[in-house]
Design a protein around this motif. Structure first.
Motif, PDB file in Angstrom:
ATOM      1  N   PRO A 197       0.820  -1.214   0.000  1.00  0.00           N
ATOM      2  CA  PRO A 197       0.000   0.000   0.000  1.00  0.00           C
ATOM      3  C   PRO A 197       0.852   1.261   0.000  1.00  0.00           C
ATOM      4  O   PRO A 197       1.944   1.298   0.579  1.00  0.00           O
ATOM      5  CB  PRO A 197      -0.805  -0.110   1.300  1.00  0.00           C
ATOM      6  CG  PRO A 197      -0.759  -1.551   1.675  1.00  0.00           C
ATOM      7  CD  PRO A 197       0.549  -2.066   1.182  1.00  0.00           C
ATOM      8  N   VAL A 198       0.338   2.286  -0.644  1.00  0.00           N
ATOM      9  CA  VAL A 198       0.965   3.609  -0.670  1.00  0.00           C
ATOM     10  C   VAL A 198      -0.029   4.602  -0.093  1.00  0.00           C
ATOM     11  O   VAL A 198      -1.203   4.623  -0.482  1.00  0.00           O
ATOM     12  CB  VAL A 198       1.343   4.017  -2.108  1.00  0.00           C
ATOM     13  CG1 VAL A 198       1.841   5.454  -2.151  1.00  0.00           C
ATOM     14  CG2 VAL A 198       2.390   3.068  -2.694  1.00  0.00           C
ATOM     15  N   ASP A 199       0.417   5.416   0.844  1.00  0.00           N
ATOM     16  CA  ASP A 199      -0.442   6.443   1.434  1.00  0.00           C
ATOM     17  C   ASP A 199      -0.712   7.525   0.384  1.00  0.00           C
ATOM     18  O   ASP A 199       0.219   8.092  -0.175  1.00  0.00           O
ATOM     19  CB  ASP A 199       0.268   7.058   2.645  1.00  0.00           C
ATOM     20  CG  ASP A 199      -0.679   7.820   3.556  1.00  0.00           C
ATOM     21  OD1 ASP A 199      -1.848   8.007   3.162  1.00  0.00           O
ATOM     22  OD2 ASP A 199      -0.256   8.227   4.643  1.00  0.00           O
ATOM     23  N   PRO A 200      -1.984   7.814   0.071  1.00  0.00           N
ATOM     24  CA  PRO A 200      -2.295   8.798  -0.972  1.00  0.00           C
ATOM     25  C   PRO A 200      -2.101  10.241  -0.521  1.00  0.00           C
ATOM     26  O   PRO A 200      -3.034  11.055  -0.539  1.00  0.00           O
ATOM     27  CB  PRO A 200      -3.761   8.495  -1.303  1.00  0.00           C
ATOM     28  CG  PRO A 200      -4.331   7.967  -0.029  1.00  0.00           C
ATOM     29  CD  PRO A 200      -3.214   7.187   0.619  1.00  0.00           C
ATOM     30  N   GLU A 201      -0.892  10.546  -0.125  1.00  0.00           N
ATOM     31  CA  GLU A 201      -0.547  11.917   0.250  1.00  0.00           C
ATOM     32  C   GLU A 201      -0.041  12.661  -0.990  1.00  0.00           C
ATOM     33  O   GLU A 201       0.465  12.044  -1.932  1.00  0.00           O
ATOM     34  CB  GLU A 201       0.539  11.911   1.324  1.00  0.00           C
ATOM     35  CG  GLU A 201       0.052  11.439   2.686  1.00  0.00           C
ATOM     36  CD  GLU A 201      -0.983  12.395   3.278  1.00  0.00           C
ATOM     37  OE1 GLU A 201      -0.840  13.619   3.094  1.00  0.00           O
ATOM     38  OE2 GLU A 201      -1.922  11.904   3.920  1.00  0.00           O
ATOM     39  N   PRO A 202      -0.161  13.997  -1.023  1.00  0.00           N
ATOM     40  CA  PRO A 202       0.334  14.758  -2.165  1.00  0.00           C
ATOM     41  C   PRO A 202       1.786  14.412  -2.496  1.00  0.00           C
ATOM     42  O   PRO A 202       2.632  14.326  -1.605  1.00  0.00           O
ATOM     43  CB  PRO A 202       0.191  16.216  -1.700  1.00  0.00           C
ATOM     44  CG  PRO A 202      -0.972  16.175  -0.754  1.00  0.00           C
ATOM     45  CD  PRO A 202      -0.842  14.863  -0.028  1.00  0.00           C
ATOM     46  N   GLY A 203       2.040  14.159  -3.781  1.00  0.00           N
ATOM     47  CA  GLY A 203       3.368  13.769  -4.233  1.00  0.00           C
ATOM     48  C   GLY A 203       3.549  12.273  -4.387  1.00  0.00           C
ATOM     49  O   GLY A 203       4.489  11.817  -5.042  1.00  0.00           O
ATOM     50  N   ALA A 204       2.656  11.483  -3.771  1.00  0.00           N
ATOM     51  CA  ALA A 204       2.765  10.029  -3.868  1.00  0.00           C
ATOM     52  C   ALA A 204       2.367   9.564  -5.261  1.00  0.00           C
ATOM     53  O   ALA A 204       1.574  10.198  -5.957  1.00  0.00           O
ATOM     54  CB  ALA A 204       1.881   9.356  -2.828  1.00  0.00           C
ATOM     55  N   SER A 205       2.920   8.422  -5.661  1.00  0.00           N
ATOM     56  CA  SER A 205       2.625   7.844  -6.963  1.00  0.00           C
ATOM     57  C   SER A 205       2.393   6.352  -6.797  1.00  0.00           C
ATOM     58  O   SER A 205       3.006   5.713  -5.931  1.00  0.00           O
ATOM     59  CB  SER A 205       3.787   8.087  -7.933  1.00  0.00           C
ATOM     60  OG  SER A 205       3.571   7.450  -9.175  1.00  0.00           O
ATOM     61  N   GLY A 206       1.513   5.785  -7.596  1.00  0.00           N
ATOM     62  CA  GLY A 206       1.264   4.356  -7.506  1.00  0.00           C
ATOM     63  C   GLY A 206       0.219   3.906  -8.503  1.00  0.00           C
ATOM     64  O   GLY A 206      -0.208   4.663  -9.376  1.00  0.00           O
TER      65      GLY A 206
END
Length: 433
Positions: free
Chosen positions: A276-285
């Motif tokens: 999982p990737v935290d959907p914070e600004p700057g995140a990509s996935g």
């Protein structure tokens, strides 16, 4: 909770309860998921909250194709018999053999609800006259969006594709206020009008809704269309296997927000590790979808292959995203990941010296490509020094994407146009003579 990052706070408890019941009954309805859950040692007790989704196995496109080959027509994953299906759609087949998508009456109602919410988010209103320029056959961006626009109360003009002269006639006579189509067709229609000596701005269109392929959110593309048509551009994102539109861009927001409500849970994952990737600004996935109440195609952790960037947050804190490409379209040049849409965005910034149309010429199937990356770029209408323009494009690609390119400028109108989705790559074996 990372998994719940796209679920509104007020929906969290209801979504959790509905999904818990849905997953508990799924193995009885779908032999595919009964076997998959058994093989991975998971069951109804595994899921107690949204973050437990990560404990469940992924589903991908190839497994759906295999499922339908084993049990045609709808596959072992289907949750209902064909007699419960009121309509069948299909994926576009851009990554392989198309797969059938069955829709029950309840599924159709959920699609209409989600899609109508998305178009309202993008700016559609009851008073709009919408020219619907998307395929009205098997494409999920066709009939389901018609249903949604009619639900809103818009006046629908169902032109479809392959009928550009009828689209022009509608623009001339029906007071069209909004267009809906793929980015490729919006570009195509504008060029068609220019070729007739007509200014697209003269038709009074104020809204352009795009979707169906990556690229509608590219800043250069949006600026080009806004200048070409004098209209505001907003983008939607969906998936043939889950729902026509699940993310939609509020005007001026700079990204799309989740509009699937209580029907779908969205995860953002690392496409390589699956974590999982935290959907914070700057995140990509990569986006992963789980249906909460789907009857015919009850997909669990379906990997879309849509690679997105979290661009910021809406006023209520919801993540905003842009689709930067598909992981299965990505090219790897000396270890650097390159999305064809990123190159198109660079080329579009040089309009009108370029037309914005390009093709990347590959010696063989990707994703690995030896440098330099061959790129054919159409010249535009504005006078220019071709050699200086060629060098400028190569330098922009090198500086922004850190890969070396060999650019060839080709005459205006020489690269293929399409009213559907554009293919930005071409394998040498299919090169022009």
């Amino acid at each position: 909770m990372i998994t719940a990052g796209f679920v509104a706070d007020e929906d969290r408890d209801a979504v959790t309860a509905t999904l818990r019941a849905h997953l508990a009954g799924l193995p009885r309805r779908s032999r595919f998921y009964a076997d998959l859950f058994t093989a991975h040692g998971v069951g109804s007790a595994t899921f107690t909250g949204l973050d437990d989704l990560r404990k469940l196995p992924f589903t991908d496109k190839q497994t759906l194709r295999d499922s339908q080959q084993e049990a045609p027509p709808l596959g072992r994953h289907a949750g209902v018999d064909m007699t419960e299906v009121i309509r069948v759609h299909a994926s576009t087949g851009t990554t392989g053999r198309p797969s059938w998508v069955g829709v029950t009456r309840r599924d159709s109602e959920a699609w209409t609800e989600m899609t109508a919410r998305a178009f309202v988010t993008m700016g559609a209103r009851r008073e709009d006259v919408v020219l619907h320029g998307a395929g009205l056959t098997l494409f999920v961006g066709g009939l389901p969006i018609r249903d949604a626009l009619e639900r809103i109360g818009c006046t629908l003009v169902p032109i479809g594709t392959g009928a550009t002269q009828k689209a022009v006639l509608a623009l001339e006579t029906l007071g069209v206020t909004a267009l809906h189509a793929t980015p490729s067709y919006i570009r195509y229609l504008g060029e068609h009008l220019r070729g007739q000596g007509r200014d697209p701005r003269g038709f009074g269109v104020g809204k352009v809704f795009v979707g169906g392929e990556p690229g509608g959110g590219e800043p250069a593309f949006q600026r080009h269309v806004e200048q070409e048509w004098g209209a505001r551009v907003t983008e939607g994102l969906g998936n043939a296997d889950m729902a026509p539109v699940l993310f939609a861009e509020p005007p001026g927001a700079g990204g799309m927000r989740f509009t699937g409500g209580r029907h779908v849970v969205v995860e953002l994952i690392d496409p390589d590790s699956g974590e999982p990737v935290d959907p914070e600004p700057g995140a990509s996935g990569e986006l992963v979808y789980t249906s909460v109440d789907r009857e015919c195609c009850p997909l669990v952790r379906f990997r879309t292959r849509d690679r997105v960037l979290v661009t910021g947050r809406a006023r209520d804190g919801a993540p905003l995203i842009r689709c930067v490409g598909r992981t299965d379209d990505m090219l790897i040049v000396l270890g650097v990941n390159v999305f064809p849409t990123a190159i198109r965005d660079i080329v579009q910034t040089l309009h009108p010296r370029t037309s914005g149309v390009l093709q990347i010429v590959l010696p063989g199937p990707g994703p690995r490509v030896e440098p330099p990356l061959r790129v054919e770029v159409e010249r535009g209408e504005a006078p220019c020094d071709p050699e200086a323009l060629r060098r400028e494009i190569e330098e922009l690609i090198r500086s922004r994407l850190t890969v070396r390119a060999a650019v060839e400028l080709v005459p205006p109108g020489s690269l293929e146009r399409t009213e559907m989705k554009s293919r930005l790559t071409r394998v040498t074996g299919s090169a022009r003579a």
